[in-house]
Design a protein around this motif. Structure first.
Motif, PDB file in Angstrom:
ATOM      1  N   UNK A 189       0.737  -1.216  -0.082  1.00 45.10           N
ATOM      2  CA  UNK A 189       0.005   0.034  -0.007  1.00 45.10           C
ATOM      3  C   UNK A 189       0.830   1.255  -0.086  1.00 45.10           C
ATOM      4  N   UNK A 190       0.556   2.038  -0.915  1.00 48.45           N
ATOM      5  CA  UNK A 190       1.656   3.178  -1.027  1.00 48.45           C
ATOM      6  C   UNK A 190       1.316   4.140   0.010  1.00 48.45           C
ATOM      7  N   UNK A 191       0.295   4.225   0.741  1.00 45.45           N
ATOM      8  CA  UNK A 191       0.062   5.125   1.852  1.00 45.45           C
ATOM      9  C   UNK A 191       0.880   4.792   3.086  1.00 45.45           C
ATOM     10  N   UNK A 192       1.356   3.523   3.108  1.00 45.78           N
ATOM     11  CA  UNK A 192       2.213   3.055   4.233  1.00 45.78           C
ATOM     12  C   UNK A 192       3.521   2.499   3.607  1.00 45.78           C
ATOM     13  N   UNK A 193       4.562   3.238   4.063  1.00 49.81           N
ATOM     14  CA  UNK A 193       5.881   2.796   3.834  1.00 49.81           C
ATOM     15  C   UNK A 193       6.525   1.842   5.009  1.00 49.81           C
ATOM     16  N   UNK A 194       6.650   0.567   4.523  1.00 48.76           N
ATOM     17  CA  UNK A 194       6.998  -0.418   5.402  1.00 48.76           C
ATOM     18  C   UNK A 194       8.431  -1.332   4.941  1.00 48.76           C
ATOM     19  N   UNK A 195       9.131  -0.419   4.144  1.00 49.00           N
ATOM     20  CA  UNK A 195      10.497  -0.762   3.646  1.00 49.00           C
ATOM     21  C   UNK A 195      11.441  -0.545   5.049  1.00 49.00           C
ATOM     22  N   UNK A 196      11.424   0.599   5.544  1.00 49.71           N
ATOM     23  CA  UNK A 196      12.320   0.835   6.549  1.00 49.71           C
ATOM     24  C   UNK A 196      11.438   0.921   7.818  1.00 49.71           C
ATOM     25  N   UNK A 197      11.693   1.959   8.556  1.00 52.20           N
ATOM     26  CA  UNK A 197      10.649   1.936   9.766  1.00 52.20           C
ATOM     27  C   UNK A 197       9.204   2.482   9.208  1.00 52.20           C
ATOM     28  N   UNK A 198       8.235   2.009  10.066  1.00 49.45           N
ATOM     29  CA  UNK A 198       6.659   2.254   9.305  1.00 49.45           C
ATOM     30  C   UNK A 198       6.969   3.718   9.300  1.00 49.45           C
ATOM     31  N   UNK A 199       6.025   4.213   8.409  1.00 49.68           N
ATOM     32  CA  UNK A 199       5.707   5.802   8.185  1.00 49.68           C
ATOM     33  C   UNK A 199       4.419   5.774   7.311  1.00 49.68           C
ATOM     34  N   UNK A 200       3.583   6.776   7.487  1.00 43.88           N
ATOM     35  CA  UNK A 200       2.469   6.884   6.964  1.00 43.88           C
ATOM     36  C   UNK A 200       2.983   8.259   5.896  1.00 43.88           C
ATOM     37  N   UNK A 201       2.550   8.032   4.586  1.00 40.75           N
ATOM     38  CA  UNK A 201       2.754   8.636   3.743  1.00 40.75           C
ATOM     39  C   UNK A 201       1.559   9.193   2.985  1.00 40.75           C
ATOM     40  N   UNK A 202       0.232   9.021   3.645  1.00 36.20           N
ATOM     41  CA  UNK A 202      -1.026   9.363   2.983  1.00 36.20           C
ATOM     42  C   UNK A 202      -1.496  10.555   3.414  1.00 36.20           C
ATOM     43  N   UNK A 203      -2.775  10.904   3.110  1.00 33.37           N
ATOM     44  CA  UNK A 203      -3.442  11.823   3.640  1.00 33.37           C
ATOM     45  C   UNK A 203      -4.884  11.403   4.268  1.00 33.37           C
ATOM     46  N   UNK A 204      -5.325  12.478   5.256  1.00 34.02           N
ATOM     47  CA  UNK A 204      -6.196  12.078   6.104  1.00 34.02           C
ATOM     48  C   UNK A 204      -6.105  11.062   7.237  1.00 34.02           C
ATOM     49  N   UNK A 205      -7.246  10.216   7.402  1.00 31.62           N
ATOM     50  CA  UNK A 205      -7.042   9.315   8.686  1.00 31.62           C
ATOM     51  C   UNK A 205      -6.462   8.189   8.308  1.00 31.62           C
ATOM     52  N   UNK A 206      -5.352   7.433   8.816  1.00 33.43           N
ATOM     53  CA  UNK A 206      -4.777   6.456   8.670  1.00 33.43           C
ATOM     54  C   UNK A 206      -5.576   5.195   8.783  1.00 33.43           C
TER      55      UNK A 206
END
Length: 323
Positions: A266-283
């Motif tokens: 899912x492009x809104x969630x980066x899980x390749x390194x530390x987990x990071x939110x990349x999207x907009x609005x409420x995760x």
């Protein structure tokens, strides 16, 4: 498009999926009705062998679930079919379980009995709240004497509104220990029950709450599956298994959703390194869970949240510590 647009049948598990004990899952009635309204074949596929299909149908209707008795497929029926295939007509079969299970054995031309004698040719074991030491000992005697042993299911626990109670698999384990034998399992995760329920359909979807039975059973039968998180299996269980379904959702109400429920990156969630939110609005925590499952085999051992949104999503999933 929702999943109901992609499949011609839905094979619903019951315990933990449609209801928990005597409590219906809030979204279940609408999900089943939506399937009926779209002319999607509905089957209620339960590993519980303690009740007859009409009794299950009555319970579902009392809960407000649109159900026909003919839509109910039980592991008792599957076990009886296996017994019919393996044993000669008219043979005595020791039944460890309810009268509903005995009726299924009788319906396939075999003779249910309740005590061991040397001519017993089979043992069929299903869940009953009345099963105790005496009943299990009769089964042990018959199996040690060479009787074919069929277990309706091997679920170790039974989900109820009070929590997890003793399931048929726990009592099967006692007989296994006493005989050093393995039963033929008719219900999930083995394929017979799922295949019987899917008969006459071309693209069925199995929906259930247990990875070890519902999801594994669907995979063994070659059927796509949706895991719902209203029963036994948890997000951590999903991360730690190789028996992953195609889809995961909070509950059966997701069948009518247009959201993407597939386990995929899912492009809104980066899980390749530390987990990071990349999207907009409420995760969406479940979108993170799907992404984590898709990337699980190559995730770093020290994976952690990189921002507050990721930390909250992990907490909501019960995954504060992933590893």
């Amino acid at each position: 498009m929702s999943l109901l647009d992609d499949y011609d049948a839905v094979l619903f598990d019951l315990d933990g999926t449609i209801y928990r004990g005597g409590e219906v899952i809030p979204t279940a009635a609408a999900a089943v009705q939506a399937a009926h309204d779209r002319n999607v074949v509905v089957r209620f596929v339960t590993n519980n062998a303690s009740r007859a299909p009409h009794t299950v149908g009555d319970q579902l209707r009392d809960m407000g679930i649109a159900a026909d008795d003919g839509e109910v497929s039980t592991s008792a029926q599957a076990a009886a079919t296996v017994a019919k295939e393996r044993l000669e007509t008219g043979g005595d079969v020791l039944v460890i379980g309810t009268e509903a299970l005995a009726d299924e054995i009788r319906n396939v031309g075999l003779n249910p009995v309740r005590a061991f004698h040397p001519d017993v040719v089979g043992v069929v074991q299903g869940l009953s709240q009345d099963t105790g030491w005496r009943e299990l000992s009769e089964a042990v005697l018959a199996i040690r004497n060479g009787a074919l042993w069929i277990a309706c299911n091997a679920d170790a626990t039974l989900p109820t509104e009070r929590g997890q109670l003793v399931g048929n698999g726990a009592m099967v384990a006692a007989v296994r220990t006493a005989t050093n034998q393995e039963p033929i399992v008719a219900g999930k995760p083995e394929a017979p029950l799922m295949r019987a329920a899917a008969e006459g359909t071309t693209k069925p979807l199995a929906v259930g709450d247990r990875i070890d039975t519902d999801i594994a059973g669907a995979r063994n039968a070659g059927i796509d599956a949706l895991l719902v998180l209203t029963g036994v299996s948890t997000p951590r269980d999903l991360l730690n298994t190789t028996q992953r379904p195609r889809y995961v959702a909070a509950d059966v109400g997701a069948l009518t959703s247009d959201d993407d429920l597939e386990i995929t990156e899912n492009g809104d969630w980066d899980v390749d390194g530390d987990i990071a939110w990349r999207g907009e609005g409420e995760p969406d925590p479940l979108a993170l869970l799907r992404a984590l499952c898709a990337a699980h085999d190559h995730m770093p051992d020290d994976l952690r949240a990189a921002d507050d949104q990721a930390a909250k999503a992990l907490h909501d999933l019960g995954l504060d510590h992933i590893n």
